[in-house]
Design a protein around this motif. Structure first.
Motif, PDB file in Angstrom:
ATOM      1  N   TYR A   1       0.794  -1.150  -0.025  1.00 25.81           N
ATOM      2  CA  TYR A   1      -0.153   0.029  -0.188  1.00 25.81           C
ATOM      3  C   TYR A   1       0.877   1.136  -0.079  1.00 25.81           C
ATOM      4  N   ARG A   2       0.683   2.272  -0.900  1.00 24.27           N
ATOM      5  CA  ARG A   2       1.217   3.536  -0.907  1.00 24.27           C
ATOM      6  C   ARG A   2       0.339   4.529  -1.407  1.00 24.27           C
ATOM      7  N   LEU A   3       0.048   5.804  -0.611  1.00 18.01           N
ATOM      8  CA  LEU A   3      -0.845   6.601  -0.533  1.00 18.01           C
ATOM      9  C   LEU A   3      -0.250   8.057  -0.799  1.00 18.01           C
ATOM     10  N   ARG A   4      -1.264   8.821  -1.399  1.00 18.50           N
ATOM     11  CA  ARG A   4      -0.868  10.247  -1.644  1.00 18.50           C
ATOM     12  C   ARG A   4      -2.117  10.985  -1.518  1.00 18.50           C
ATOM     13  N   LYS A   5      -2.048  11.978  -0.356  1.00 17.89           N
ATOM     14  CA  LYS A   5      -3.275  12.915   0.039  1.00 17.89           C
ATOM     15  C   LYS A   5      -2.979  14.295  -0.485  1.00 17.89           C
ATOM     16  N   ASN A   6      -4.005  14.964  -1.260  1.00 23.03           N
ATOM     17  CA  ASN A   6      -3.874  16.174  -1.309  1.00 23.03           C
ATOM     18  C   ASN A   6      -4.945  17.114  -0.814  1.00 23.03           C
ATOM     19  N   LEU A   7      -4.577  18.243  -0.181  1.00 25.10           N
ATOM     20  CA  LEU A   7      -5.681  19.212   0.412  1.00 25.10           C
ATOM     21  C   LEU A   7      -6.473  19.773  -0.859  1.00 25.10           C
ATOM     22  N   TRP A   8      -7.915  19.790  -0.525  1.00 24.25           N
ATOM     23  CA  TRP A   8      -8.816  20.103  -1.556  1.00 24.25           C
ATOM     24  C   TRP A   8      -9.241  21.330  -1.124  1.00 24.25           C
ATOM     25  N   CYS A   9      -9.654  21.423   0.493  1.00 23.86           N
ATOM     26  CA  CYS A   9     -10.334  22.609   0.839  1.00 23.86           C
ATOM     27  C   CYS A   9     -10.273  22.549   2.328  1.00 23.86           C
ATOM     28  N   PHE A  10     -10.503  23.565   2.917  1.00 26.48           N
ATOM     29  CA  PHE A  10     -10.616  23.901   4.243  1.00 26.48           C
ATOM     30  C   PHE A  10     -11.384  24.869   4.869  1.00 26.48           C
ATOM     31  N   THR A  11     -11.806  24.744   6.380  1.00 23.50           N
ATOM     32  CA  THR A  11     -12.686  25.950   6.748  1.00 23.50           C
ATOM     33  C   THR A  11     -12.605  25.572   8.474  1.00 23.50           C
ATOM     34  N   GLY A  12     -12.348  26.338   9.216  1.00 25.30           N
ATOM     35  CA  GLY A  12     -12.459  26.186  10.701  1.00 25.30           C
ATOM     36  C   GLY A  12     -11.752  24.884  11.210  1.00 25.30           C
ATOM     37  N   ASN A  13     -12.655  23.945  11.481  1.00 23.44           N
ATOM     38  CA  ASN A  13     -11.990  22.652  12.103  1.00 23.44           C
ATOM     39  C   ASN A  13     -12.219  21.400  11.232  1.00 23.44           C
ATOM     40  N   ARG A  14     -12.536  21.794   9.825  1.00 21.87           N
ATOM     41  CA  ARG A  14     -13.017  20.920   8.736  1.00 21.87           C
ATOM     42  C   ARG A  14     -11.823  20.939   7.612  1.00 21.87           C
ATOM     43  N   ILE A  15     -11.417  19.682   6.925  1.00 20.78           N
ATOM     44  CA  ILE A  15     -10.441  19.732   5.863  1.00 20.78           C
ATOM     45  C   ILE A  15     -11.316  18.588   4.870  1.00 20.78           C
ATOM     46  N   ALA A  16     -11.052  19.024   3.714  1.00 22.95           N
ATOM     47  CA  ALA A  16     -11.395  17.902   2.581  1.00 22.95           C
ATOM     48  C   ALA A  16     -10.100  17.564   1.793  1.00 22.95           C
ATOM     49  N   VAL A  17      -9.889  16.399   1.447  1.00 26.11           N
ATOM     50  CA  VAL A  17      -8.789  15.830   0.920  1.00 26.11           C
ATOM     51  C   VAL A  17      -9.064  15.105  -0.166  1.00 26.11           C
ATOM     52  N   ARG A  18      -8.477  15.065  -1.575  1.00 24.84           N
ATOM     53  CA  ARG A  18      -8.343  13.987  -2.653  1.00 24.84           C
ATOM     54  C   ARG A  18      -7.260  12.997  -2.287  1.00 24.84           C
ATOM     55  N   PHE A  19      -7.417  11.842  -2.471  1.00 24.36           N
ATOM     56  CA  PHE A  19      -6.429  10.930  -2.489  1.00 24.36           C
ATOM     57  C   PHE A  19      -6.477   9.872  -3.550  1.00 24.36           C
ATOM     58  N   GLU A  20      -5.217   9.234  -3.700  1.00 21.42           N
ATOM     59  CA  GLU A  20      -5.181   8.149  -4.432  1.00 21.42           C
ATOM     60  C   GLU A  20      -3.970   7.103  -3.753  1.00 21.42           C
ATOM     61  N   TYR A  21      -4.477   5.902  -3.769  1.00 22.22           N
ATOM     62  CA  TYR A  21      -3.458   5.074  -3.215  1.00 22.22           C
ATOM     63  C   TYR A  21      -3.478   3.709  -4.203  1.00 22.22           C
ATOM     64  N   GLU A  22      -2.426   3.051  -4.210  1.00 25.03           N
ATOM     65  CA  GLU A  22      -2.181   1.698  -5.080  1.00 25.03           C
ATOM     66  C   GLU A  22      -1.852   0.757  -4.041  1.00 25.03           C
ATOM     67  N   SER A  23      -2.125  -0.606  -4.221  1.00 30.37           N
ATOM     68  CA  SER A  23      -1.775  -1.694  -3.645  1.00 30.37           C
ATOM     69  C   SER A  23      -1.952  -2.901  -4.452  1.00 30.37           C
ATOM     70  N   ARG A  24      -1.493  -4.104  -3.937  1.00 30.51           N
ATOM     71  CA  ARG A  24      -2.002  -5.206  -4.543  1.00 30.51           C
ATOM     72  C   ARG A  24      -2.664  -6.404  -3.722  1.00 30.51           C
ATOM     73  N   ASP A  25      -3.538  -7.189  -4.368  1.00 30.25           N
ATOM     74  CA  ASP A  25      -4.154  -8.119  -3.366  1.00 30.25           C
ATOM     75  C   ASP A  25      -3.215  -9.427  -3.380  1.00 30.25           C
ATOM     76  N   THR A  26      -3.940 -10.445  -2.517  1.00 27.70           N
ATOM     77  CA  THR A  26      -3.259 -11.384  -2.415  1.00 27.70           C
ATOM     78  C   THR A  26      -2.755 -12.524  -3.507  1.00 27.70           C
ATOM     79  N   SER A  27      -3.550 -12.175  -4.289  1.00 30.77           N
ATOM     80  CA  SER A  27      -3.254 -12.987  -5.729  1.00 30.77           C
ATOM     81  C   SER A  27      -2.335 -12.223  -6.621  1.00 30.77           C
ATOM     82  N   GLY A  28      -1.789 -10.849  -6.284  1.00 28.65           N
ATOM     83  CA  GLY A  28      -0.984 -10.177  -6.884  1.00 28.65           C
ATOM     84  C   GLY A  28      -1.385  -9.228  -7.778  1.00 28.65           C
ATOM     85  N   GLN A  29      -2.637  -8.985  -8.194  1.00 24.99           N
ATOM     86  CA  GLN A  29      -3.435  -8.141  -8.914  1.00 24.99           C
ATOM     87  C   GLN A  29      -3.096  -6.596  -8.352  1.00 24.99           C
TER      88      GLN A  29
END
Length: 143
Positions: free
Chosen positions: A71-99
Motif C-alpha cells: 500500500y502507498r498513498l498520496r493525499k492532497n488538500l482540497w479545501c478547509f474551513t474552521g475545524n474541517r478539511i477535505a482531501v483528495r487521495f489516491e493509493y495503490e496496492s496489490r491483493d493476495t493474488s498479485g493483482q
C-alpha cells in the motif's frame, strides 16, 4: 488531554501540515500509530462501512492492510474551513493474488479542539491496473 497539532481553526499552511501528517502516518501501515490521530469516539464511514471508536479504527486498519499489500498513498488538500478539511487521495496496492489496484476518492474530516479527528467520511473507487502503471512512488514517502 491528548493534543495533535496543528489545532483548528486551520489556515492553508496548517491544513496542509495536517494532510501531510495523515499521509505519512497511513504510509507506515501501522494501525496503532494511525489510530492515535482520532478521538476515542471518532465516527467513520469508509465506503459502505460505518463504525465508531479508536478500537474499531484499529481493527479496520488491520483488516485493510492484510488484504491491501504494498500500500502507498498520496493525499492532497482540497479545501478547509474552521475545524474541517477535505482531501483528495489516491493509493495503490496489490491483493493476495498479485493483482494491482488503484483507489481514489475524497475524505471529509472534522476535528475536535485538540486536533484529533472526530469524524471521517471516505468515498472510494477502485480499478485494476498493471504493475507498469503504478504512479504512487514506492520510495521517497515517509514510512
Amino acid at each position: 488531554m491528548e493534543k495533535r497539532p496543528p489545532l483548528p481553526p486551520f489556515d492553508e499552511e496548517t491544513a496542509r501540515q495536517k494532510v501531510r501528517a495523515a499521509e505519512d502516518a497511513w504510509n507506515t501501515r501501522d494501525p496503532d500509530r494511525v489510530a492515535l490521530a482520532y478521538t476515542e469516539d471518532s465516527q467513520w464511514r469508509n465506503r459502505d462501512e460505518f463504525f465508531t471508536g479508536r478500537e474499531a479504527i484499529r481493527e479496520f486498519l488491520h483488516r485493510k492492510w492484510a488484504r491491501e499489500l504494498d500500500y502507498r498513498l498520496r493525499k492532497n488538500l482540497w479545501c478547509f474551513t474552521g475545524n474541517r478539511i477535505a482531501v483528495r487521495f489516491e493509493y495503490e496496492s496489490r491483493d493476495t493474488s498479485g493483482q494491482w489496484w488503484r483507489s481514489h476518492g475524497n475524505e471529509l474530516w472534522e476535528f475536535d479542539d485538540n486536533g484529533l479527528m472526530r469524524r471521517r467520511d471516505a468515498s472510494i473507487n477502485d480499478y485494476e491496473i498493471e504493475e507498469h502503471e503504478l504512479r504512487v512512488p514506492r520510495s521517497g514517502l515517509s514510512g
